[in-house]
Write a protein that holds these residues in place. Sequence first.
Motif, PDB file in Angstrom:
ATOM      1  N   SER A 142      48.744  50.740  44.419  1.00  0.00           N
ATOM      2  CA  SER A 142      47.731  49.714  44.703  1.00  0.00           C
ATOM      3  C   SER A 142      46.330  50.199  44.355  1.00  0.00           C
ATOM      4  O   SER A 142      45.510  49.433  43.827  1.00  0.00           O
ATOM      5  CB  SER A 142      47.793  49.319  46.187  1.00  0.00           C
ATOM      6  N   CYS A 143      46.056  51.471  44.634  1.00  0.00           N
ATOM      7  CA  CYS A 143      44.742  52.028  44.283  1.00  0.00           C
ATOM      8  C   CYS A 143      44.540  52.010  42.771  1.00  0.00           C
ATOM      9  O   CYS A 143      43.470  51.629  42.277  1.00  0.00           O
ATOM     10  CB  CYS A 143      44.618  53.451  44.803  1.00  0.00           C
ATOM     11  N   ALA A 144      45.571  52.414  42.033  1.00  0.00           N
ATOM     12  CA  ALA A 144      45.463  52.464  40.576  1.00  0.00           C
ATOM     13  C   ALA A 144      45.277  51.078  39.988  1.00  0.00           C
ATOM     14  O   ALA A 144      44.369  50.839  39.180  1.00  0.00           O
ATOM     15  CB  ALA A 144      46.710  53.135  39.983  1.00  0.00           C
ATOM     16  N   ILE A 145      46.123  50.142  40.391  1.00  0.00           N
ATOM     17  CA  ILE A 145      46.078  48.806  39.798  1.00  0.00           C
ATOM     18  C   ILE A 145      44.846  48.042  40.281  1.00  0.00           C
ATOM     19  O   ILE A 145      44.257  47.248  39.540  1.00  0.00           O
ATOM     20  CB  ILE A 145      47.384  48.029  40.105  1.00  0.00           C
ATOM     21  N   SER A 150      39.591  45.683  39.013  1.00  0.00           N
ATOM     22  CA  SER A 150      38.176  45.519  39.366  1.00  0.00           C
ATOM     23  C   SER A 150      37.250  45.972  38.241  1.00  0.00           C
ATOM     24  O   SER A 150      36.089  45.542  38.186  1.00  0.00           O
ATOM     25  CB  SER A 150      37.863  46.297  40.645  1.00  0.00           C
ATOM     26  N   THR A 151      37.727  46.831  37.353  1.00  0.00           N
ATOM     27  CA  THR A 151      36.884  47.339  36.270  1.00  0.00           C
ATOM     28  C   THR A 151      37.236  46.731  34.907  1.00  0.00           C
ATOM     29  O   THR A 151      36.673  47.145  33.893  1.00  0.00           O
ATOM     30  CB  THR A 151      37.000  48.876  36.164  1.00  0.00           C
ATOM     31  N   SER A 152      38.178  45.797  34.889  1.00  0.00           N
ATOM     32  CA  SER A 152      38.561  45.183  33.612  1.00  0.00           C
ATOM     33  C   SER A 152      37.395  44.373  33.055  1.00  0.00           C
ATOM     34  O   SER A 152      36.720  43.644  33.790  1.00  0.00           O
ATOM     35  CB  SER A 152      39.783  44.284  33.796  1.00  0.00           C
ATOM     36  N   GLN A 153      37.148  44.506  31.756  1.00  0.00           N
ATOM     37  CA  GLN A 153      36.035  43.822  31.099  1.00  0.00           C
ATOM     38  C   GLN A 153      36.500  42.874  30.000  1.00  0.00           C
ATOM     39  O   GLN A 153      35.759  41.986  29.598  1.00  0.00           O
ATOM     40  CB  GLN A 153      35.072  44.855  30.513  1.00  0.00           C
ATOM     41  N   LEU A 154      37.722  43.071  29.512  1.00  0.00           N
ATOM     42  CA  LEU A 154      38.260  42.226  28.453  1.00  0.00           C
ATOM     43  C   LEU A 154      39.354  41.332  29.015  1.00  0.00           C
ATOM     44  O   LEU A 154      40.137  41.751  29.870  1.00  0.00           O
ATOM     45  CB  LEU A 154      38.839  43.092  27.320  1.00  0.00           C
ATOM     46  N   THR A 155      39.410  40.096  28.537  1.00  0.00           N
ATOM     47  CA  THR A 155      40.473  39.191  28.989  1.00  0.00           C
ATOM     48  C   THR A 155      41.849  39.732  28.615  1.00  0.00           C
ATOM     49  O   THR A 155      42.833  39.489  29.318  1.00  0.00           O
ATOM     50  CB  THR A 155      40.290  37.800  28.367  1.00  0.00           C
TER      51      THR A 155
END
Length: 360
Positions: A142-145, A150-155
């Motif tokens: 859960s921490c990894a995913i 939360s840091t994803s920038q690209l769709t």
Amino acid sequence: MLVWLAEYLTQFESGFNVFSYLTLRAILSVLSALMLSVWLGPWLIRRLQRLQIGQTVRDDGPQSHLSKSGTPTMGGVLILAAIVVSSLLWANLENKYVLVTLFVVVGFGVIGFVDDYRKVIRKDPKGLIAKWKYFWQSVIASCAIGFLYSTSQLTAETALLVPFFKEVMPQLGILYLFLGYFVIVGTSNAVNLTDGLDGLAIMPTVMVAGALGVFAYASGNVNFAEYLRIPYLPLSGELLVVCAAIVGAGLGFLWFNTYPAMVFMGDVGSLALGATLGVIAILVRQELVLFIMGGVFVMETLSVMLQVGSYKLRGKRVFRMAPIHHHYELKGWPEPRVIVRFWILSLMFVLIGLATLKLR
């Protein structure tokens, strides 16, 4: 680590610029992990023997396994050490994909280590209580995913790629968290179930890791991504170095784990390797392809589920023993035959998975 040093030295000698090439660093990662495993393997085996850290064999299993009792286990420490050291040496440690992957490697390795420690050192046949094992697996996954979401920038980072279809890439949104969790934890336990014969789990792991390295390299290269009609993920290319480290460490461990095994990986190896394959598949957006390439792991897991479900519902067993590799042993197949045939099946599954790159 050495990438930073090479970048610094480039200003004095342009020849050091060669270490900026991803393919070279991947080759060096394979070689360093392989040599580290082969070099440290004999020392680790002697150390485990001295500490009497040996495998406990079930009385209700195949009779041919009784001779394996006492064989050193927890050899997965060797695999994980080689992966982490090679990745630290040759990967770009500013890449968040690399850091998340190493976090999963170490985190699940600790869980497996505690489980093995309780079984072997404390002589507790149950090891780490199942609910606590799944709890800590869930926490790390859960921490990894959660961090990745939360840091994803690209769709493209949260889209689901469907094999064999070019335009089918639905956005997962919050479902990305649930899918990622189940892929990491599920793959971790699937590889753990497969690790029941000498070399049975490590070779499919090596094959799948190598194939995921191909996906990582293709996704991280804008020209290949455009040509293959897959999403361009700039950070994913660096995962090739980590996949290469898994290949090298796995082959080095197989040197000692091939039949008849001198050492077993234990849960410290199988849980961590499975989770690592899962998180890399998520990072390169190939969760469904992992399901194909890891066909042997899927078979083993389904055989256990069918066995348990059938016994509880009908009072009858589907197989002579589960996981399914034990079923074939009890049918009279020699252990090396089961292992090699499962390797061949794994190679077929991996090739089918790789074919999805072009068959769209």
